[in-house]
Scaffold this motif. Sequence first.
Motif, short mmCIF file in Angstrom:
data_model
loop_
_atom_site.label_atom_id
_atom_site.label_comp_id
_atom_site.label_asym_id
_atom_site.label_seq_id
_atom_site.Cartn_x
_atom_site.Cartn_y
_atom_site.Cartn_z
N GLU A 53 59.68 -15.08 29.36
CA GLU A 53 60.20 -14.16 30.37
C GLU A 53 60.86 -12.93 29.76
O GLU A 53 61.41 -12.10 30.48
CB GLU A 53 61.21 -14.91 31.25
CG GLU A 53 60.59 -16.16 31.88
CD GLU A 53 60.78 -16.27 33.38
OE1 GLU A 53 61.68 -15.61 33.90
OE2 GLU A 53 60.01 -17.02 34.00
N ALA A 55 61.30 -9.31 27.76
CA ALA A 55 60.59 -8.07 27.46
C ALA A 55 61.02 -7.51 26.11
O ALA A 55 60.37 -6.63 25.56
CB ALA A 55 60.86 -7.05 28.55
N GLY A 56 62.12 -7.98 25.57
CA GLY A 56 62.61 -7.49 24.28
C GLY A 56 63.89 -8.21 23.91
O GLY A 56 64.42 -8.98 24.71
N GLN A 105 48.72 -4.84 25.26
CA GLN A 105 50.09 -5.05 25.75
C GLN A 105 50.59 -6.45 25.36
O GLN A 105 51.71 -6.62 24.89
CB GLN A 105 50.08 -4.91 27.27
CG GLN A 105 51.43 -4.67 27.85
CD GLN A 105 51.38 -4.62 29.38
OE1 GLN A 105 50.36 -4.89 30.00
NE2 GLN A 105 52.48 -4.26 29.98
N ARG A 106 49.74 -7.46 25.54
CA ARG A 106 50.10 -8.83 25.20
C ARG A 106 50.31 -8.98 23.69
O ARG A 106 51.21 -9.68 23.23
CB ARG A 106 49.00 -9.75 25.73
CG ARG A 106 49.31 -11.21 25.84
CD ARG A 106 50.67 -11.54 26.42
NE ARG A 106 50.66 -11.92 27.82
CZ ARG A 106 51.78 -12.16 28.52
NH1 ARG A 106 52.97 -12.05 27.98
NH2 ARG A 106 51.72 -12.49 29.78
N TRP A 109 53.61 -7.56 22.73
CA TRP A 109 54.65 -8.51 23.17
C TRP A 109 54.79 -9.61 22.12
O TRP A 109 55.89 -9.96 21.71
CB TRP A 109 54.21 -9.04 24.54
CG TRP A 109 55.08 -10.05 25.19
CD1 TRP A 109 56.26 -9.81 25.84
CD2 TRP A 109 54.83 -11.46 25.33
NE1 TRP A 109 56.75 -10.99 26.36
CE2 TRP A 109 55.89 -12.01 26.05
CE3 TRP A 109 53.80 -12.31 24.91
CZ2 TRP A 109 55.96 -13.37 26.37
CZ3 TRP A 109 53.87 -13.66 25.22
CH2 TRP A 109 54.95 -14.17 25.95
N SER A 248 48.87 -13.42 33.82
CA SER A 248 49.85 -12.40 34.20
C SER A 248 50.30 -12.58 35.65
O SER A 248 51.29 -12.01 36.07
CB SER A 248 49.26 -11.01 34.00
OG SER A 248 48.08 -10.91 34.76
#
Length: 370
Positions: A53, A55-56, A105-106, A109, A248
């Motif tokens: 969950e 994002a960073g 994008q994945r 991540w 997603s």
Amino acid sequence: MKRDVIIVGGGVIGCTIAWRLAQQGLKVAVFERGRIGREASRAAAGMLTPQGEAAGPSPFLDLCLRSRAMYRSFAHELKEASGIDIEYKDEGTLFVVLSGEDEAQRMNWAKWQAGAGLSVEHVSASELRKLEPDVTESATRAIFLPDEHQVENRRLMDALAVAIKLAGVEVVEGSEVSSLSFERDRVTGVYSSGDLIAAGAVIIAAGSWSSRLLEPPGVKVQIIPARGQMLAVRGSSVSPPVRVLHSSKVYLVPRRDGRILIGATVEYAGFNKAVTVQGIEYLLAAALELMPSLRECEIVETWSGLRPDTEDHLPVLGPSGIENLWLATGHFRNGILLAPITANLMAESVSGNKQLDVLTPFGVHRFKGH
Ligand code: FAD
Ligand code: GLY
């Protein structure tokens, strides 16, 4: 009889804090307007997914990772205390990329997670087929997070209900707290069914309903209900996935009893807990896209719950700004995961009447008006 601490709300957060405080020898009461663990904590999927969950990097991710690391022994301790196995499953979680989705994008991540020292494994389409043969052939790759586990949250709530009673917590079910009592700007207890029940400290752990008690004394914390709809399917000719699977759009959570949970919507529909045609249609379409064999399953249950969300989607933990009043709410999508660390830190804060530095990012002072 004056209680040391009254906790408003018998969800996973209220119950785990109550357990820890009672273990320290405090006289604790949990006031629950319905029955223990029947709201968001029962509706959840039970995934322990800080990485999934995130994002960073952030203090929130750190808090989630600390809680995840506590879970195996927390499950063991609960089993010892209650006799109930909360079905801690450690097969890990796969994030599947479907054809047409943004692979780059994945990959980015996965890259920052690996850079942050978190366990991340790349899985090719052919490897994925061996690991999870029923995942759609249109999957192009996957990311495997071996440390992302799950528990059966209904059993978790059953276990907590037993454990807190055995630890001496007074559980007052069917008793709504209507307001807080004050003496010279200090909270002195709660009102329920017209009675004043005195306590040295009050903790608001009332999930999505927390603001109702906080608005009258001017605590500027808005807890916003975020509805999540889910369903469970089962099929004698269908092999459930071994691991938790995400695309997603949807996640699939295999339970030990053969059910496969499909979740979940995130909707801002007030306090309306309806399960809707649109919600179930969305979940089924996304689940079939990820695992077409689910078509053969029967639907065994649908339900929804209200996640306690906040403006910045972070929990609110620690002192409220009013003496003797404490907050442990707003856990949004991660309340099951965060229960062990929340309980330990809140118990330490409340019993020692102190603000902990680690809770500063989650303090009430970040909201406008404070
Ligand atoms: P709740 O469980 O809602 O408990 C609050 C309690 O307070 C309720 O029992 C309510 O009756 C009581 N109450 C309210 N007002 C009063 C009052 N005035 N007097 C007395 N009692 C009162 N989290 C994860 O970590 N992993 C997941 O996989 C996950 N999946 C989810 C899937 C869905 C569909 C949903 C809805 C949530 C999910 N969550 C998940 C989030 C998690 O369920 C919540 O963050 C967590 O349950 C919140 O716990 P809580 O104790 O704060 O709230
Ligand atoms: N954490 C999963 C959910 O809230 O749906």
